[in-house]
Design a protein around this motif. Sequence first.
Motif, PDB file in Angstrom:
ATOM      1  N   VAL A 109       0.841  -1.204   0.000  1.00 15.82           N
ATOM      2  CA  VAL A 109       0.000   0.000   0.000  1.00 15.82           C
ATOM      3  C   VAL A 109       0.876   1.254   0.000  1.00 15.82           C
ATOM      4  CG1 VAL A 109      -1.920   1.140   1.112  1.00 15.82           C
ATOM      5  CG2 VAL A 109      -1.689  -1.311   1.326  1.00 15.82           C
ATOM      6  N   LEU A 110       1.828   1.289   0.949  1.00 20.32           N
ATOM      7  CA  LEU A 110       2.726   2.449   1.009  1.00 20.32           C
ATOM      8  C   LEU A 110       3.601   2.510  -0.247  1.00 20.32           C
ATOM      9  CD1 LEU A 110       3.796   4.792   2.710  1.00 20.32           C
ATOM     10  CD2 LEU A 110       5.448   3.244   3.696  1.00 20.32           C
ATOM     11  N   GLY A 111       4.041   1.344  -0.717  1.00 21.55           N
ATOM     12  CA  GLY A 111       4.899   1.305  -1.903  1.00 21.55           C
ATOM     13  C   GLY A 111       4.219   1.899  -3.120  1.00 21.55           C
ATOM     14  N   VAL A 112       2.956   1.551  -3.335  1.00 16.51           N
ATOM     15  CA  VAL A 112       2.238   2.085  -4.502  1.00 16.51           C
ATOM     16  C   VAL A 112       2.052   3.593  -4.366  1.00 16.51           C
ATOM     17  CG1 VAL A 112       0.088   2.022  -5.786  1.00 16.51           C
ATOM     18  CG2 VAL A 112       1.076  -0.078  -4.949  1.00 16.51           C
ATOM     19  N   ALA A 113       1.671   4.036  -3.140  1.00 17.67           N
ATOM     20  CA  ALA A 113       1.465   5.474  -2.935  1.00 17.67           C
ATOM     21  C   ALA A 113       2.755   6.246  -3.212  1.00 17.67           C
ATOM     22  CB  ALA A 113       0.994   5.730  -1.508  1.00 17.67           C
ATOM     23  N   LEU A 114       3.892   5.710  -2.734  1.00 16.76           N
ATOM     24  CA  LEU A 114       5.159   6.417  -2.940  1.00 16.76           C
ATOM     25  C   LEU A 114       5.599   6.385  -4.395  1.00 16.76           C
ATOM     26  CD1 LEU A 114       7.130   5.258   0.194  1.00 16.76           C
ATOM     27  CD2 LEU A 114       6.491   7.579  -0.348  1.00 16.76           C
ATOM     28  N   SER A 115       5.378   5.238  -5.069  1.00 17.64           N
ATOM     29  CA  SER A 115       5.861   5.187  -6.449  1.00 17.64           C
ATOM     30  C   SER A 115       4.983   6.030  -7.366  1.00 17.64           C
ATOM     31  CB  SER A 115       5.986   3.744  -6.944  1.00 17.64           C
ATOM     32  OG  SER A 115       4.744   3.187  -7.166  1.00 17.64           O
ATOM     33  N   ASN A 116       3.685   6.208  -7.020  1.00 16.12           N
ATOM     34  CA  ASN A 116       2.840   7.139  -7.779  1.00 16.12           C
ATOM     35  C   ASN A 116       3.432   8.536  -7.745  1.00 16.12           C
ATOM     36  OD1 ASN A 116       0.851   5.374  -8.549  1.00 16.12           O
ATOM     37  ND2 ASN A 116      -0.380   5.733  -6.721  1.00 16.12           N
ATOM     38  N   SER A 146      -2.928   7.875 -10.762  1.00 15.99           N
ATOM     39  CA  SER A 146      -2.536   7.160  -9.549  1.00 15.99           C
ATOM     40  C   SER A 146      -3.591   6.145  -9.147  1.00 15.99           C
ATOM     41  CB  SER A 146      -2.365   8.132  -8.386  1.00 15.99           C
ATOM     42  OG  SER A 146      -1.442   9.102  -8.701  1.00 15.99           O
ATOM     43  N   THR A 147      -4.865   6.569  -9.216  1.00 14.83           N
ATOM     44  CA  THR A 147      -5.932   5.660  -8.808  1.00 14.83           C
ATOM     45  C   THR A 147      -5.959   4.424  -9.699  1.00 14.83           C
ATOM     46  OG1 THR A 147      -7.139   7.669  -8.303  1.00 14.83           O
ATOM     47  CG2 THR A 147      -8.360   5.616  -8.151  1.00 14.83           C
ATOM     48  N   ILE A 148      -5.856   4.669 -11.019  1.00 16.59           N
ATOM     49  CA  ILE A 148      -5.886   3.533 -11.953  1.00 16.59           C
ATOM     50  C   ILE A 148      -4.668   2.637 -11.711  1.00 16.59           C
ATOM     51  CG2 ILE A 148      -5.777   2.890 -14.383  1.00 16.59           C
ATOM     52  CD1 ILE A 148      -8.393   4.098 -13.763  1.00 16.59           C
ATOM     53  N   ASN A 149      -3.503   3.249 -11.492  1.00 14.72           N
ATOM     54  CA  ASN A 149      -2.296   2.472 -11.228  1.00 14.72           C
ATOM     55  C   ASN A 149      -2.469   1.631  -9.967  1.00 14.72           C
ATOM     56  OD1 ASN A 149       0.415   1.662 -11.592  1.00 14.72           O
ATOM     57  ND2 ASN A 149       1.076   3.168 -10.085  1.00 14.72           N
ATOM     58  N   GLY A 150      -3.061   2.250  -8.926  1.00 18.34           N
ATOM     59  CA  GLY A 150      -3.297   1.519  -7.686  1.00 18.34           C
ATOM     60  C   GLY A 150      -4.227   0.345  -7.909  1.00 18.34           C
TER      61      GLY A 150
END
Lengths: 281, 190
Positions: free
Chosen positions: B115-122, B132-136
């Motif tokens: 969860v944190l990893g996706v938020a940071l890489s966005n 970002s939402t679609i990527n998540g």
Amino acid sequence: MSKIFERLYNGIIKENPTLIMTLGMCPTLAVTTSLINGVGMGMSTLAVLVCSNFIISLLRKFIPDTVRIPAYIVIVASLVTIIQFVLQGFVPELYSSLGIYIPLIVVNCIILGRAEAYASKNKLIPSIFDGIGMGLGFTMALAILGFLRELIGNGTILSDGAKALVKIPEEIYTPASIMILAPGAFIVLAFVIAAMNKIKEKHGMKPAEVPDYTTKEGCAGCAAASLCAGAAPKAEEHVNSIKAKAESAAAKENVKVEAPKPETVQAKEPVPADTGKEDKE
Amino acid sequence: MKLLLLAISAALVNNVVLSQFLGLCPFLGVSKKINTSVGMSGAVIVVITAASAICSAIYHFILSPLNLTYLNTIVFILVIASLVQFMEMFIKKSNPALYQSLGVFLPLITTNCAVLGVALSNVQKDYDIWTSTINGFGTALGFALAILLLASIREKSEDNDVPKSFKGMPHVLLTAGLMSIAFFGWAGVL
């Protein structure tokens, strides 16, 4: 003094976070593409771990029990941000090759696990050495993995892209580059743990098991258990209860459906028998 | 179309577990049975999608204008932890049926590094809120696919006759390694 050595031995050998407890798998697998990266990640985690154990042990009497987890997270996250700046400033190459895994030290369960299990309950000096022991154990495991993956996958030892300390000429050994790609991480770690199992078997110890968070024992072994308050066993119990309900409902329906069947069969069977008899007569 | 491609590449090519090694703890620890892993993947899809949207919004509307972007690690982890707690309470009150099937898995995800990893890489890749939402969402689908596949393989191969030292952890890791090799094939698709 003996307490200090006991803590160091405990962290490096007896409860080695990666090889024995299988905690903190994400950085273990992700950054060990070379020895340098593995050691760099291990040392950054060591620094955060020692500082967080230090601060949390100092504050252990001031942090109220109910908000301790958020408090630990804020302390660890601030330390990680500082380490991030230090790496960015002094070793920019290492910083860029570790990338997103530096901020992710925050969620490394070794750190919160030690804070919860040791630093929040023990005095300052043992807590610091607990951090050093665990950090060194983690660094050692990452160094072993990084060394093996770099040697098999790149044919070098301590390479920094252009130069290498030892380079096996390509005529002698063609590097299997899959070992420094993602699948190689899983495969090398599998073989390292299998080798550990062999050694443990000789000493009569239990082999490494897959952590199973869906049982109470497995959940207690996870360092983050205090954070999720044993959610996994609860979830598993819940899934089982739904399943049992569905099965009992299905069983009832089956009884209802099956019950008329024998009657119809019985009702049908005598008819041809009767007709047969009648025909014969 | 671009967003669709992004979602597919996040789910398959750059699979969050098998090529980025995020979220390995639940991947190994909750994959013993298919039933449990279904609930887990449902909860992960909801949390990662919501967390990417909210973290990205906070980054673009609060942290970035105030020049506080260096605080993103601290802010994101706190936002995610409170988001999960809030979501659990909300679902429990508003939709008990949904809570029964999904809510019980929510607390497990608080410390999931995916969860944190996706938020940071966005943020690192400079995605806007929509992207970002679609990527998540795509990333979470990839996680669900990987954990369901691993759970099915583990259920099938549980009683296999493997060498004694390879029983347990090495066996599962080798399975994951072979899955990772298979997922490498997707790189040619896009």
